[in-house]
Structure formats: C-alpha cells, structure tokens
Enzyme design. Structure first.
Site, PDB file in Angstrom:
ATOM      1  N   ASP A  21      -1.692  -5.663  14.179  1.00 21.67           N
ATOM      2  CA  ASP A  21      -1.417  -7.029  13.745  1.00 21.67           C
ATOM      3  C   ASP A  21       0.070  -7.261  13.536  1.00 21.67           C
ATOM      4  O   ASP A  21       0.631  -8.275  13.956  1.00 21.67           O
ATOM      5  CB  ASP A  21      -2.162  -7.328  12.433  1.00 21.67           C
ATOM      6  CG  ASP A  21      -3.669  -7.180  12.591  1.00 21.67           C
ATOM      7  OD1 ASP A  21      -4.134  -6.994  13.733  1.00 21.67           O
ATOM      8  OD2 ASP A  21      -4.366  -7.247  11.563  1.00 21.67           O
ATOM      9  N   SER A  32      -2.638 -11.912   6.976  1.00 17.81           N
ATOM     10  CA  SER A  32      -2.016 -10.818   6.216  1.00 17.81           C
ATOM     11  C   SER A  32      -0.769 -10.295   6.927  1.00 17.81           C
ATOM     12  O   SER A  32       0.289 -10.126   6.311  1.00 17.81           O
ATOM     13  CB  SER A  32      -3.021  -9.692   5.973  1.00 17.81           C
ATOM     14  OG  SER A  32      -3.588  -9.232   7.178  1.00 17.81           O
TER      15      SER A  32
HETATM   16  P1  ADP Z   1      -6.759 -12.081   7.643  1.00 17.76           P
HETATM   17  O1  ADP Z   1      -5.567 -11.221   7.816  1.00 17.76           O
HETATM   18  O2  ADP Z   1      -7.764 -11.913   8.726  1.00 17.76           O
HETATM   19  O3  ADP Z   1      -6.428 -13.517   7.439  1.00 17.76           O
HETATM   20  P2  ADP Z   1      -7.000 -10.446   5.297  1.00 17.76           P
HETATM   21  O4  ADP Z   1      -8.115 -10.249   4.320  1.00 17.76           O
HETATM   22  O5  ADP Z   1      -6.474  -9.271   6.014  1.00 17.76           O
HETATM   23  O6  ADP Z   1      -7.492 -11.584   6.314  1.00 17.76           O
HETATM   24  O7  ADP Z   1      -5.762 -11.110   4.565  1.00 17.76           O
HETATM   25  C1  ADP Z   1      -5.944 -12.287   3.788  1.00 17.76           C
HETATM   26  C2  ADP Z   1      -5.216 -12.129   2.484  1.00 17.76           C
HETATM   27  O8  ADP Z   1      -3.774 -12.177   2.732  1.00 17.76           O
HETATM   28  C3  ADP Z   1      -5.460 -13.265   1.518  1.00 17.76           C
HETATM   29  O9  ADP Z   1      -6.628 -13.047   0.759  1.00 17.76           O
HETATM   30  C4  ADP Z   1      -4.185 -13.215   0.652  1.00 17.76           C
HETATM   31  O10 ADP Z   1      -4.292 -12.195  -0.301  1.00 17.76           O
HETATM   32  C5  ADP Z   1      -3.116 -12.839   1.659  1.00 17.76           C
HETATM   33  N1  ADP Z   1      -2.453 -14.039   2.212  1.00 17.76           N
HETATM   34  C6  ADP Z   1      -2.498 -14.477   3.494  1.00 17.76           C
HETATM   35  N2  ADP Z   1      -1.782 -15.616   3.653  1.00 17.76           N
HETATM   36  C7  ADP Z   1      -1.281 -15.915   2.429  1.00 17.76           C
HETATM   37  C8  ADP Z   1      -0.477 -16.984   1.912  1.00 17.76           C
HETATM   38  N3  ADP Z   1      -0.037 -17.976   2.693  1.00 17.76           N
HETATM   39  N4  ADP Z   1      -0.151 -16.955   0.590  1.00 17.76           N
HETATM   40  C9  ADP Z   1      -0.593 -15.955  -0.188  1.00 17.76           C
HETATM   41  N5  ADP Z   1      -1.362 -14.943   0.225  1.00 17.76           N
HETATM   42  C10 ADP Z   1      -1.709 -14.905   1.518  1.00 17.76           C
HETATM   43 MG    MG Z   2      -5.589  -9.076   7.851  1.00 11.84          MG
END
Ligand code: ADP
Ligand code: MG
Length: 404
Positions: free
Chosen positions: A195, A151
């Site tokens: 983060d 994220s």
């Molecule tokens: P983390 O940050 O630990 O990976 P989060 O739940 O905070 O988990 O964030 C994940 C979310 O961020 C995904 O469900 C999506 O909505 C968004 N996201 C992350 N990377 C991408 C990407 N490459 N393309 C689109 N959305 C993304």
């Molecule tokens: Mg996150």
C-alpha cells in the site's frame, strides 16, 4: 488516548473543521498522498510475491505548521479531538487510535534512521534529534476502511511532509518501509509493503509492479484512457478489520504451507509445485497455497498482457483472481461476489474483489460506454438482495505522494 505523552484535549478543537480551527501556528505547507486499488496480486505481498497496485485520484492531504517546541499535535476532519506526543518521548505503547498512524511515522523514522541520524545507506544530514515539533491537520477523500488504503494515504502524506520539513535524505522505497514499520508496530496491523509503495511510487495512468521480495518496483503503463476503459470501485460498505480475524489467519496458513513444503516463503514455489503440494498439505492449506501460487502467476501474466496486448485483454485474469479468492483463499463475502458477478454480466472487461477481503471493495474494468449500465445494475442487484446500498465510483491512476 490519555497518557503522560499522548493526550487528547478538546478545548482548542471545538467545531474545528480546518487547520486554523484546531491550531494557532502558521501554515508552512501542504502534502498529499493517494489511496490505492490493487489491480491484481492479493495476499501475495507478505508471501514475498508480486503485486500490481495503482495510486488513485483520491488523496489524504495534511496541512502543517511548525511549532517552537518538540510536540507533534494532530487533528483530523475524520474524528474530533487533538492528540499530541513529544518527539523526545516517541513510544509505540503510548500510541493508539488513528493518531498512531501519524505518530508511528515519526517513531519509525527515528527507529530506522537511528539516533546518529544516519540511514542504512549511510546518508546523513538528518535532523531528528533537534527537529521542530509540528501541528498537523488531516483531511481526506479516501474512504476509510473501504479497502482503498486510507491508512497508507495518511502514513505517506506524513512521511513525505516530515522528509521535507526535517531535511531527510531518504528514498521513496525507504519511506515505504517506514510506513510499513509504523503500521506493523505502532498501529499493530501486520500488513505488507504494497500500500505504501503504491501511494509513494504511483504515476498517472500507470500501475506499480512490485516484487515484494527484492522490493524492485517498476511503473507499468496501463493505457486505460487510450482504450476508453475505466476502473470502477464498488465499495460494498461491509467493514473489514486488518488487525484481527481472517487476515491474520490467512497469513498463518501461508506460513504453515511454506514450512510444510520445506521453503522459507511461498515465493520459492511455482504452479509446477502444486501436484506435490496436493500430496503434502491438508486440503485447506493446499487451497490457500494454490491461491498464492496462481495469483503470483496471474500478476506476471497481467504485466505481460498489458505490454503485449493492452488493457482490454486482462479481463480473464481479473475474473480468475476473484474466483481464486472466493473458492481457494475464501476471503470474499456474498456482497463482493454479487458486485463482481453483476459487473461481469453487464459488460465489464473483468472484475474482482480487491484489498484484504472480508468486505471492502470490488473493482470492475469497464468500457466507458458501459459505466452507467454497470453502476445501475450493481445498485439494482444489491437492492434486490436486500444488501446495504454500495458506493460506486470511477477511479483513475494518479501520481503518488507530493507537496501540494
Ligand atoms: P483502509 O486502509 O482500507 O482504509 P484501515 O483499517 O487499514 O482501512 O485504515 C483505516 C484507519 O486509518 C482508520 O480507522 C483511521 O484510524 C486511520 N485513518 C485513515 N484516514 C484517516 C484520516 N483522514 N484521519 C484520521 N485517521 C485516518
Ligand atoms: Mg489499510
């Protein structure tokens, strides 16, 4: 995702696996921002405390084309569909799903820079009111939902791209606060500033020592490569969700603990206050507070140990951090405990769960020579326990967000 200002159209996306597949505009540039692992300092960020994350060699990369209207259009290899919103109509209630991470950054920049185009430090030359719309393709090798902050990676890649393309005169700590505002208000996840700070300020073979109260950030040499140490990530593939459940519940416990101890934030307390806390607080709140106070102390001790003795000496602090999260803060799960215990038993210098908890990843600091043995032992232990196969990989501390 259907609303007057934020809509999805699949027509132009069918089969798209690249910018060119999704959009017609010409590419003007690419920007990348890394995910992060937190070496130590868990749930301390929203308590105004200390954290020590590092940016990792896994990036979210965005490819951008400039439009001749005021639309922001986004597509990602992560999920099919093109989402769009007008820069004249940025409204968080019109944002949902993954595109909120992108649109939320544009919105948060508008919020923080204001209509006059002047930021808090009084700098101008902002072009938000006349900025061109953009086509944005998102690609990532940061695993999503694994606790490595995919994220923040997407937010920070967008933040540095918009800064460059819209000629904004802003600092990286300012962009971190923009990312946090987007995640809090556009996405709806009440996360801290760690983060984004890691993703924006990280440096190769270094960690970012962040004081979440003053927002002072210092780059700390890790010296992992020189000591022939490697950081293994063990992604349990147990999914966590930040916007719900335990994470929010722990925040509430910390706020209650601070209130009942008569301070505005747990940062105002130290481990010396624990005897009084034991008298004032109920048992559960006391244990939540004890985790935060001892974890703040462990972050400071880790920074000092890195400086005075080097990375080979921080193992006990990592191990103690895990025990505190497992027993006092109660945010671990059996898969994380097994990953940590197995790594500790097969030659890791130290190991702990990392990230918000309730799933996600553990980290193990291992001698390079023990890397394969630790990996094999973790895989075998998960198989024997009947758990889903974890993903185990090494990460290296890397530079933060940048133009590619
Ligand atoms: P983390 O940050 O630990 O990976 P989060 O739940 O905070 O988990 O964030 C994940 C979310 O961020 C995904 O469900 C999506 O909505 C968004 N996201 C992350 N990377 C991408 C990407 N490459 N393309 C689109 N959305 C993304
Ligand atoms: Mg996150």
């Amino acid at each position: 995702m259907t609303s007057p200002s934020s809509s999805e159209s699949s027509a132009s996306f069918e089969g798209a696996t690249s910018f060119e597949g999704a959009f017609d505009t010409a590419v003007v540039g690419r920007w990348a921002a890394p995910g992060r692992v937190n070496l130590i300092g868990e749930h301390t960020d929203y308590n105004d405390g200390f954290v020590l994350p590092l940016a990792i060699d896994r990036d979210t990369t965005i490819t951008v084309g400039v439009r001749d209207d005021r639309l922001l259009r986004v597509a990602s290899s992560f999920e099919a569909g093109v989402h769009e919103i007008s820069l004249d109509d940025l409204d968080t209630t019109q944002m949902s799903g993954w595109s909120a991470y992108v649109f939320g950054i544009a919105w948060a920049l508008q919020q923080k820079l204001g209509a006059q185009g002047t930021d808090a430090q009084g700098s101008d030359s902002q072009e938000l009111t006349t900025a061109a719309g953009l086509d944005i393709w998102v690609d990532s090798d940061v695993p999503v939902g694994a606790g490595l902050s995919s994220s923040a990676a997407i937010e920070c890649a967008v933040a540095v791209a918009l800064t460059d393309l819209w000629h904004l005169d802003v600092t990286r700590p300012f962009l971190a606060s923009v990312g946090q505002l987007a995640e809090n208000d556009a996405v709806g996840a009440p996360t801290g500033i760690m983060d984004q700070s890691a993703s924006l300020l990280g440096r190769a073979d270094s960690a970012v020592f962040l004081d979440c109260r003053s927002l002072d950030a210092e780059v700390i040499d890790l010296g992992f490569s020189a000591a022939s140490l490697e950081l293994l990530v063990i992604d349990t593939r147990v999914e966590h969700a930040h916007a719900t459940g335990g994470y929010v519940d722990r925040r509430v416990s910390c706020e209650r603990g601070a209130r009942e101890m008569g301070v505005s934030s747990l940062r105002d307390l130290d481990v010396d206050d624990l005897p009084r806390a034991a008298e004032v607080l109920d048992d559960e709140t006391f244990r939540r507070v004890r985790h935060i106070l001892t974890e703040n102390r462990r972050v400071l001790d880790t920074v000092r140990t890195l400086r005075e003795k080097g990375p080979g000496a921080i193992g006990a602090l990592l191990d103690a951090s895990h025990a505190s999260m497992r027993d006092d803060f109660e945010i671990s799960v059996p898969e994380l405990d097994l990953a940590v215990a197995t790594a500790q038993a097969t030659g890791a210098v130290g190991a702990r769960m990392t990230g918000g908890g309730f799933g996600g990843s553990a980290i193990a600091l291992v001698p390079t020579t023990a890397r394969d043995a630790v990996t094999a032992a973790v895989l075998a232990a998960f198989a024997a326990a009947g758990y889903r196969e974890p993903t185990v990989f090494a990460v290296h501390a890397a530079d933060g967000a940048r133009r590619v």
